[in-house]
Design an enzyme around this catalytic site. Structure first.
Site, PDB file in Angstrom:
ATOM      1  N   ASP A  23      -3.096  -4.685 -18.672  1.00  0.00           N
ATOM      2  CA  ASP A  23      -2.206  -3.511 -18.786  1.00  0.00           C
ATOM      3  C   ASP A  23      -2.229  -2.906 -20.187  1.00  0.00           C
ATOM      4  O   ASP A  23      -1.197  -2.466 -20.707  1.00  0.00           O
ATOM      5  CB  ASP A  23      -0.769  -3.903 -18.394  1.00  0.00           C
ATOM      6  CG  ASP A  23      -0.701  -4.460 -16.980  1.00  0.00           C
ATOM      7  OD1 ASP A  23      -1.414  -3.941 -16.105  1.00  0.00           O
ATOM      8  OD2 ASP A  23       0.042  -5.427 -16.742  1.00  0.00           O
ATOM      9  N   GLY A  53      -8.247  -5.839 -21.212  1.00  0.00           N
ATOM     10  CA  GLY A  53      -6.990  -6.556 -21.421  1.00  0.00           C
ATOM     11  C   GLY A  53      -6.088  -6.440 -20.194  1.00  0.00           C
ATOM     12  O   GLY A  53      -6.458  -5.856 -19.167  1.00  0.00           O
ATOM     13  N   GLY A  58       0.773  -1.231   0.000  1.00  0.00           N
ATOM     14  CA  GLY A  58       0.000   0.000   0.000  1.00  0.00           C
ATOM     15  C   GLY A  58       0.806   1.283   0.000  1.00  0.00           C
ATOM     16  O   GLY A  58       0.305   2.326   0.421  1.00  0.00           O
ATOM     17  N   SER A  59       2.050   1.258  -0.511  1.00  0.00           N
ATOM     18  CA  SER A  59       2.803   2.520  -0.530  1.00  0.00           C
ATOM     19  C   SER A  59       2.188   3.504  -1.528  1.00  0.00           C
ATOM     20  O   SER A  59       2.220   4.719  -1.313  1.00  0.00           O
ATOM     21  CB  SER A  59       4.286   2.279  -0.826  1.00  0.00           C
ATOM     22  OG  SER A  59       4.478   1.811  -2.128  1.00  0.00           O
ATOM     23  N   LEU A  79      -9.665  -7.414 -13.671  1.00  0.00           N
ATOM     24  CA  LEU A  79     -11.091  -7.128 -13.515  1.00  0.00           C
ATOM     25  C   LEU A  79     -11.857  -7.531 -14.776  1.00  0.00           C
ATOM     26  O   LEU A  79     -11.356  -7.390 -15.894  1.00  0.00           O
ATOM     27  CB  LEU A  79     -11.287  -5.637 -13.240  1.00  0.00           C
ATOM     28  CG  LEU A  79     -10.716  -5.172 -11.898  1.00  0.00           C
ATOM     29  CD1 LEU A  79     -10.663  -3.651 -11.833  1.00  0.00           C
ATOM     30  CD2 LEU A  79     -11.532  -5.730 -10.732  1.00  0.00           C
ATOM     31  N   HIS A  97       1.225   0.801 -13.279  1.00  0.00           N
ATOM     32  CA  HIS A  97       1.982  -0.392 -13.666  1.00  0.00           C
ATOM     33  C   HIS A  97       3.474  -0.049 -13.667  1.00  0.00           C
ATOM     34  O   HIS A  97       3.877   0.979 -14.212  1.00  0.00           O
ATOM     35  CB  HIS A  97       1.548  -0.870 -15.056  1.00  0.00           C
ATOM     36  CG  HIS A  97       2.285  -2.102 -15.481  1.00  0.00           C
ATOM     37  ND1 HIS A  97       1.958  -3.348 -14.987  1.00  0.00           N
ATOM     38  CD2 HIS A  97       3.341  -2.280 -16.315  1.00  0.00           C
ATOM     39  CE1 HIS A  97       2.791  -4.243 -15.505  1.00  0.00           C
ATOM     40  NE2 HIS A  97       3.637  -3.627 -16.318  1.00  0.00           N
ATOM     41  N   ARG A 123     -15.019 -15.152 -11.135  1.00  0.00           N
ATOM     42  CA  ARG A 123     -14.503 -13.772 -11.189  1.00  0.00           C
ATOM     43  C   ARG A 123     -15.655 -12.773 -11.244  1.00  0.00           C
ATOM     44  O   ARG A 123     -15.617 -11.714 -10.624  1.00  0.00           O
ATOM     45  CB  ARG A 123     -13.654 -13.585 -12.448  1.00  0.00           C
ATOM     46  CG  ARG A 123     -12.292 -14.194 -12.330  1.00  0.00           C
ATOM     47  CD  ARG A 123     -11.446 -13.881 -13.547  1.00  0.00           C
ATOM     48  NE  ARG A 123     -10.136 -14.478 -13.377  1.00  0.00           N
ATOM     49  CZ  ARG A 123      -9.121 -13.904 -12.743  1.00  0.00           C
ATOM     50  NH1 ARG A 123      -9.232 -12.701 -12.268  1.00  0.00           N
ATOM     51  NH2 ARG A 123      -7.972 -14.530 -12.597  1.00  0.00           N
ATOM     52  N   MET A 139      -3.748  -7.092  -7.347  1.00  0.00           N
ATOM     53  CA  MET A 139      -3.213  -8.159  -8.196  1.00  0.00           C
ATOM     54  C   MET A 139      -4.309  -9.068  -8.757  1.00  0.00           C
ATOM     55  O   MET A 139      -4.227 -10.287  -8.687  1.00  0.00           O
ATOM     56  CB  MET A 139      -2.184  -8.985  -7.404  1.00  0.00           C
ATOM     57  CG  MET A 139      -1.038  -8.154  -6.844  1.00  0.00           C
ATOM     58  SD  MET A 139      -0.204  -7.153  -8.084  1.00  0.00           S
ATOM     59  CE  MET A 139       0.836  -8.409  -8.813  1.00  0.00           C
ATOM     60  N   ARG A 140      -5.350  -8.446  -9.312  1.00  0.00           N
ATOM     61  CA  ARG A 140      -6.430  -9.205  -9.932  1.00  0.00           C
ATOM     62  C   ARG A 140      -6.801  -8.539 -11.242  1.00  0.00           C
ATOM     63  O   ARG A 140      -6.764  -7.312 -11.340  1.00  0.00           O
ATOM     64  CB  ARG A 140      -7.695  -9.168  -9.055  1.00  0.00           C
ATOM     65  CG  ARG A 140      -7.522  -9.618  -7.640  1.00  0.00           C
ATOM     66  CD  ARG A 140      -7.760 -11.067  -7.462  1.00  0.00           C
ATOM     67  NE  ARG A 140      -8.997 -11.540  -8.059  1.00  0.00           N
ATOM     68  CZ  ARG A 140      -9.222 -12.805  -8.377  1.00  0.00           C
ATOM     69  NH1 ARG A 140      -8.295 -13.702  -8.170  1.00  0.00           N
ATOM     70  NH2 ARG A 140     -10.379 -13.175  -8.883  1.00  0.00           N
TER      71      ARG A 140
HETATM   72  C1  GRF Z   1       3.571  -1.434  -7.377  1.00  0.00           C
HETATM   73  O1  GRF Z   1       4.835  -1.615  -7.948  1.00  0.00           O
HETATM   74  C2  GRF Z   1       2.504  -1.469  -8.438  1.00  0.00           C
HETATM   75  O2  GRF Z   1       2.881  -0.860  -9.627  1.00  0.00           O
HETATM   76  C3  GRF Z   1       2.369  -2.952  -8.638  1.00  0.00           C
HETATM   77  O3  GRF Z   1       2.398  -3.473  -7.334  1.00  0.00           O
HETATM   78  C4  GRF Z   1       3.182  -2.622  -6.507  1.00  0.00           C
HETATM   79  C5  GRF Z   1       2.336  -2.226  -5.330  1.00  0.00           C
HETATM   80  O4  GRF Z   1       3.060  -1.513  -4.382  1.00  0.00           O
HETATM   81  N1  GRF Z   1       1.202  -3.271  -9.405  1.00  0.00           N
HETATM   82  P1  GRF Z   1       2.310  -0.860  -3.138  1.00  0.00           P
HETATM   83  O5  GRF Z   1       1.366  -1.925  -2.563  1.00  0.00           O
HETATM   84  O6  GRF Z   1       1.557   0.338  -3.603  1.00  0.00           O
HETATM   85  O7  GRF Z   1       3.408  -0.523  -2.169  1.00  0.00           O
END
Ligand code: GRF
Length: 210
Positions: free
Chosen positions: A146, A144, A13-14, A94, A110, A66, A91-92
């Site tokens: 990305d 698609g 979550g940064s 949609l 991305h 899904r 990481m899914r």
């Molecule tokens: C980031 O590099 C984002 O681009 C990728 O997953 C990472 C997530 O980082 N899809 P964070 O959870 O926001 O720290």
């Protein structure tokens, strides 16, 4: 306009943190109405709660398909008043069930210069390929992987001393700036989608208003 944002996360979550910080310091005119994680152990949930932002877990494992998962996501986000969705390390993939509910209102970050290195482990893909420049891309999400219209990109150099991890960190720093910048442009109404002559949708940044 104040963006009514929903943020979907799966991990640390940064990127969410940089969005919350930008809202707090007035750089970004938005409100995070809800954070949803598909993983209960995502540290992003704690970052949200530390700022008194509502955060929920919806595990994809609790749904048979899904589409069923995406339907529940839509219902949850709409119920919280969300109008725009930011995928911040979600990481899914949609489905149209989700995308049709928020047409052209879903943005993803991305960690590569798309269309190079889509999919998982983009930073390592770029490093292993031996590129000299990489970076990150904020794009509208289509069905698609990305592949949607690119809103903005930031480059970072690949240094001789880098390994995949140091490159990942440098790109992450660029991501934090890029996502906030992209969301600010949207909040100011400075982004439009236009059909290019080749048929592809392009995101255009219109001139900042005076
Ligand atoms: C980031 O590099 C984002 O681009 C990728 O997953 C990472 C997530 O980082 N899809 P964070 O959870 O926001 O720290």
């Amino acid at each position: 306009m104040t963006l009514a944002l929903g943020v979907l996360v799966s991990g640390g979550g940064s990127n969410l943190q940089s969005i919350l910080d930008a809202i707090a310091d007035g750089t970004l005119d938005a409100r995070v109405e809800l954070v949803v994680s598909n993983r209960a152990d995502a540290y992003a949930l704690e970052r949200a709660r530390a700022r008194n932002v509502r955060a929920e877990v919806l595990s994809h494992k609790d749904f048979p398909t899904r589409e069923a998962y995406d339907e529940k996501l839509v219902e949850t986000l709409r119920g919280a008043g969300v109008e725009w969705v930011a995928l911040a390390g979600f990481m899914r993939v949609l489905t149209p069930t989700f995308l049709d509910a928020f047409p052209n209102r879903v943005l993803n970050i991305h960690p590569s210069l798309l269309p190079a290195f889509p999919g998982v482990d983009a930073q390592k893909q770029a490093f292993d390929y031996g590129v000299k420049v990489s970076g990150c891309t904020v794009h509208f999400v289509d069905s698609g992987v990305d592949s949607g219209p690119i809103l903005l990109q930031k480059t970072v150099p690949v240094e001789e001393a880098d390994d995949a991890e140091s490159l990942r960190q440098r790109i992450l720093g660029a991501e934090h700036r890029a996502f906030v910048e992209a969301l600010s442009l949207v909040a100011r109404g400075d982004v439009t989608l236009e059909r290019a002559p080749n048929g592809r949708l392009h995101a255009r940044i219109t001139r900042p208003r005076l």
